[in-house]
Design a protein around this motif. Structure first.
Motif, PDB file in Angstrom:
ATOM      1  N   ILE A 121       0.841  -1.201   0.000  1.00  0.00           N
ATOM      2  CA  ILE A 121       0.000   0.000   0.000  1.00  0.00           C
ATOM      3  C   ILE A 121       0.875   1.249   0.000  1.00  0.00           C
ATOM      4  O   ILE A 121       0.630   2.191  -0.756  1.00  0.00           O
ATOM      5  N   LEU A 122       1.921   1.250   0.818  1.00  0.00           N
ATOM      6  CA  LEU A 122       2.831   2.394   0.869  1.00  0.00           C
ATOM      7  C   LEU A 122       3.517   2.593  -0.484  1.00  0.00           C
ATOM      8  O   LEU A 122       3.623   3.725  -0.974  1.00  0.00           O
ATOM      9  N   ALA A 123       3.963   1.503  -1.110  1.00  0.00           N
ATOM     10  CA  ALA A 123       4.617   1.604  -2.421  1.00  0.00           C
ATOM     11  C   ALA A 123       3.661   2.175  -3.460  1.00  0.00           C
ATOM     12  O   ALA A 123       4.052   3.018  -4.277  1.00  0.00           O
ATOM     13  N   ALA A 124       2.406   1.732  -3.441  1.00  0.00           N
ATOM     14  CA  ALA A 124       1.419   2.247  -4.390  1.00  0.00           C
ATOM     15  C   ALA A 124       1.177   3.738  -4.158  1.00  0.00           C
ATOM     16  O   ALA A 124       1.098   4.517  -5.124  1.00  0.00           O
ATOM     17  N   LEU A 125       1.075   4.154  -2.908  1.00  0.00           N
ATOM     18  CA  LEU A 125       0.858   5.573  -2.607  1.00  0.00           C
ATOM     19  C   LEU A 125       2.054   6.422  -3.027  1.00  0.00           C
ATOM     20  O   LEU A 125       1.880   7.519  -3.570  1.00  0.00           O
ATOM     21  N   VAL A 126       3.253   5.923  -2.801  1.00  0.00           N
ATOM     22  CA  VAL A 126       4.453   6.650  -3.219  1.00  0.00           C
ATOM     23  C   VAL A 126       4.477   6.783  -4.742  1.00  0.00           C
ATOM     24  O   VAL A 126       4.782   7.851  -5.279  1.00  0.00           O
ATOM     25  N   CYS A 127       4.143   5.698  -5.445  1.00  0.00           N
ATOM     26  CA  CYS A 127       4.116   5.736  -6.913  1.00  0.00           C
ATOM     27  C   CYS A 127       3.109   6.755  -7.424  1.00  0.00           C
ATOM     28  O   CYS A 127       3.416   7.540  -8.335  1.00  0.00           O
ATOM     29  N   VAL A 128       1.917   6.769  -6.861  1.00  0.00           N
ATOM     30  CA  VAL A 128       0.893   7.733  -7.279  1.00  0.00           C
ATOM     31  C   VAL A 128       1.352   9.155  -6.968  1.00  0.00           C
ATOM     32  O   VAL A 128       1.181  10.069  -7.783  1.00  0.00           O
ATOM     33  N   GLY A 129       1.960   9.346  -5.808  1.00  0.00           N
ATOM     34  CA  GLY A 129       2.462  10.671  -5.442  1.00  0.00           C
ATOM     35  C   GLY A 129       3.552  11.157  -6.378  1.00  0.00           C
ATOM     36  O   GLY A 129       3.556  12.317  -6.803  1.00  0.00           O
ATOM     37  N   LEU A 130       4.486  10.268  -6.725  1.00  0.00           N
ATOM     38  CA  LEU A 130       5.558  10.639  -7.647  1.00  0.00           C
ATOM     39  C   LEU A 130       5.019  10.954  -9.046  1.00  0.00           C
ATOM     40  O   LEU A 130       5.460  11.899  -9.692  1.00  0.00           O
ATOM     41  N   THR A 177       1.989  12.051  -9.756  1.00  0.00           N
ATOM     42  CA  THR A 177       1.286  13.330  -9.645  1.00  0.00           C
ATOM     43  C   THR A 177       2.277  14.494  -9.662  1.00  0.00           C
ATOM     44  O   THR A 177       2.069  15.488 -10.365  1.00  0.00           O
ATOM     45  N   ALA A 178       3.358  14.364  -8.910  1.00  0.00           N
ATOM     46  CA  ALA A 178       4.379  15.420  -8.887  1.00  0.00           C
ATOM     47  C   ALA A 178       5.008  15.600 -10.258  1.00  0.00           C
ATOM     48  O   ALA A 178       5.261  16.726 -10.697  1.00  0.00           O
ATOM     49  N   LEU A 179       5.227  14.501 -10.956  1.00  0.00           N
ATOM     50  CA  LEU A 179       5.817  14.571 -12.297  1.00  0.00           C
ATOM     51  C   LEU A 179       4.893  15.295 -13.274  1.00  0.00           C
ATOM     52  O   LEU A 179       5.336  16.143 -14.054  1.00  0.00           O
ATOM     53  N   ILE A 180       3.608  14.992 -13.218  1.00  0.00           N
ATOM     54  CA  ILE A 180       2.647  15.649 -14.107  1.00  0.00           C
ATOM     55  C   ILE A 180       2.619  17.151 -13.842  1.00  0.00           C
ATOM     56  O   ILE A 180       2.642  17.957 -14.768  1.00  0.00           O
ATOM     57  N   TYR A 181       2.592  17.555 -12.569  1.00  0.00           N
ATOM     58  CA  TYR A 181       2.546  18.979 -12.259  1.00  0.00           C
ATOM     59  C   TYR A 181       3.850  19.684 -12.592  1.00  0.00           C
ATOM     60  O   TYR A 181       3.854  20.862 -12.961  1.00  0.00           O
ATOM     61  N   ALA A 182       4.963  18.970 -12.530  1.00  0.00           N
ATOM     62  CA  ALA A 182       6.250  19.563 -12.904  1.00  0.00           C
ATOM     63  C   ALA A 182       6.341  19.786 -14.409  1.00  0.00           C
ATOM     64  O   ALA A 182       7.073  20.659 -14.872  1.00  0.00           O
ATOM     65  N   LEU A 183       5.579  19.015 -15.193  1.00  0.00           N
ATOM     66  CA  LEU A 183       5.638  19.095 -16.649  1.00  0.00           C
ATOM     67  C   LEU A 183       4.540  19.950 -17.269  1.00  0.00           C
ATOM     68  O   LEU A 183       4.415  19.968 -18.483  1.00  0.00           O
ATOM     69  N   ASP A 184       3.744  20.607 -16.488  1.00  0.00           N
ATOM     70  CA  ASP A 184       2.630  21.430 -16.958  1.00  0.00           C
ATOM     71  C   ASP A 184       1.436  20.551 -17.323  1.00  0.00           C
ATOM     72  O   ASP A 184       1.380  19.984 -18.420  1.00  0.00           O
ATOM     73  N   PRO A 185       0.488  20.428 -16.409  1.00  0.00           N
ATOM     74  CA  PRO A 185      -0.671  19.546 -16.614  1.00  0.00           C
ATOM     75  C   PRO A 185      -1.454  19.842 -17.883  1.00  0.00           C
ATOM     76  O   PRO A 185      -1.982  18.932 -18.515  1.00  0.00           O
ATOM     77  N   ALA A 186      -1.532  21.103 -18.297  1.00  0.00           N
ATOM     78  CA  ALA A 186      -2.293  21.442 -19.505  1.00  0.00           C
ATOM     79  C   ALA A 186      -1.648  20.814 -20.736  1.00  0.00           C
ATOM     80  O   ALA A 186      -2.351  20.281 -21.607  1.00  0.00           O
ATOM     81  N   SER A 199       8.787  -2.022  -9.355  1.00  0.00           N
ATOM     82  CA  SER A 199      10.133  -1.910  -9.910  1.00  0.00           C
ATOM     83  C   SER A 199      10.130  -1.157 -11.240  1.00  0.00           C
ATOM     84  O   SER A 199      10.950  -0.268 -11.477  1.00  0.00           O
ATOM     85  N   SER A 200       9.208  -1.500 -12.117  1.00  0.00           N
ATOM     86  CA  SER A 200       9.133  -0.843 -13.428  1.00  0.00           C
ATOM     87  C   SER A 200       8.849   0.642 -13.281  1.00  0.00           C
ATOM     88  O   SER A 200       9.454   1.473 -13.968  1.00  0.00           O
ATOM     89  N   PHE A 201       7.933   0.972 -12.397  1.00  0.00           N
ATOM     90  CA  PHE A 201       7.596   2.380 -12.194  1.00  0.00           C
ATOM     91  C   PHE A 201       8.808   3.161 -11.689  1.00  0.00           C
ATOM     92  O   PHE A 201       9.134   4.229 -12.216  1.00  0.00           O
ATOM     93  N   LEU A 202       9.485   2.617 -10.681  1.00  0.00           N
ATOM     94  CA  LEU A 202      10.643   3.313 -10.137  1.00  0.00           C
ATOM     95  C   LEU A 202      11.765   3.419 -11.164  1.00  0.00           C
ATOM     96  O   LEU A 202      12.447   4.441 -11.238  1.00  0.00           O
ATOM     97  N   ASN A 203      11.954   2.386 -11.968  1.00  0.00           N
ATOM     98  CA  ASN A 203      12.982   2.436 -13.007  1.00  0.00           C
ATOM     99  C   ASN A 203      12.678   3.514 -14.045  1.00  0.00           C
ATOM    100  O   ASN A 203      13.591   4.085 -14.627  1.00  0.00           O
ATOM    101  N   LEU A 204      11.396   3.786 -14.273  1.00  0.00           N
ATOM    102  CA  LEU A 204      11.015   4.806 -15.252  1.00  0.00           C
ATOM    103  C   LEU A 204      11.213   6.227 -14.739  1.00  0.00           C
ATOM    104  O   LEU A 204      11.578   7.114 -15.506  1.00  0.00           O
ATOM    105  N   ILE A 205      10.968   6.443 -13.464  1.00  0.00           N
ATOM    106  CA  ILE A 205      10.977   7.823 -12.977  1.00  0.00           C
ATOM    107  C   ILE A 205      12.261   8.227 -12.253  1.00  0.00           C
ATOM    108  O   ILE A 205      12.501   9.410 -12.090  1.00  0.00           O
ATOM    109  N   LEU A 206      13.065   7.259 -11.835  1.00  0.00           N
ATOM    110  CA  LEU A 206      14.295   7.595 -11.123  1.00  0.00           C
ATOM    111  C   LEU A 206      15.490   7.504 -12.072  1.00  0.00           C
ATOM    112  O   LEU A 206      15.503   6.689 -12.990  1.00  0.00           O
ATOM    113  N   PRO A 207      16.506   8.327 -11.849  1.00  0.00           N
ATOM    114  CA  PRO A 207      17.688   8.292 -12.717  1.00  0.00           C
ATOM    115  C   PRO A 207      18.382   6.920 -12.664  1.00  0.00           C
ATOM    116  O   PRO A 207      18.430   6.275 -11.625  1.00  0.00           O
ATOM    117  N   GLY A 208      18.905   6.504 -13.784  1.00  0.00           N
ATOM    118  CA  GLY A 208      19.680   5.271 -13.839  1.00  0.00           C
ATOM    119  C   GLY A 208      18.895   4.053 -14.253  1.00  0.00           C
ATOM    120  O   GLY A 208      19.445   3.121 -14.817  1.00  0.00           O
TER     121      GLY A 208
END
Length: 135
Positions: free
Chosen positions: A6-15, A17-26, A81-90
């Protein structure tokens, strides 16, 4: 283990969401609006199939190393694992987490899961290069 899922899923959704807002949601919404629903559904299904088959490949590899992983566990871990590999460097932090979370108790408890993750990723790279060479 359930609270970590549950914690991993919440962290993934939070990350995400932060990525979308950093890239301009519109702009993100406009880019998605230009894609046909049929293509989005096909891509979504293809990704699900790829993750499930990759999780099965990891489970198969781990089993050959005498480290049993239940298929539902392997699938869940592979999504995280796939989600973290996509959004984190390396592109490897998710794999390290996957090996760490599936370690066994006692001496050398991380060696088999780490070897299974390494060999599974290596076999995936071989398959990728074989398909690319054919293309």
């Amino acid at each position: 283990m359930r609270q970590y899922t549950i914690l991993a899923a919440l962290v993934c959704v939070g990350l995400l969401t932060a990525l979308i807002y950093a890239l301009d949601p519109a702009q993100v919404g406009a880019a998605i609006a230009n894609v046909s629903l049929c293509h989005l559904a096909g891509a979504f299904l293809a990704v699900q199939l790829q993750v499930i088959l990759s999780a099965w490949r990891w489970r198969f590899t781990a089993g050959r190393l005498e480290h049993d992983i239940a298929l539902p566990t392997a699938i869940g871990e592979y999504y995280v694992s796939s989600f973290l590999n996509l959004i984190l460097p390396g592109g490897m932090a998710g794999d390290a987490l996957r090996a760490y979370r599936n370690r066994a108790e006692g001496a050398g408890g991380w060696k088999r899961p780490a070897a299974a993750v390494f060999l599974e990723r290596l076999s995936g790279q071989f398959a990728f290069f074989a398909v690319a060479a054919i293309g």
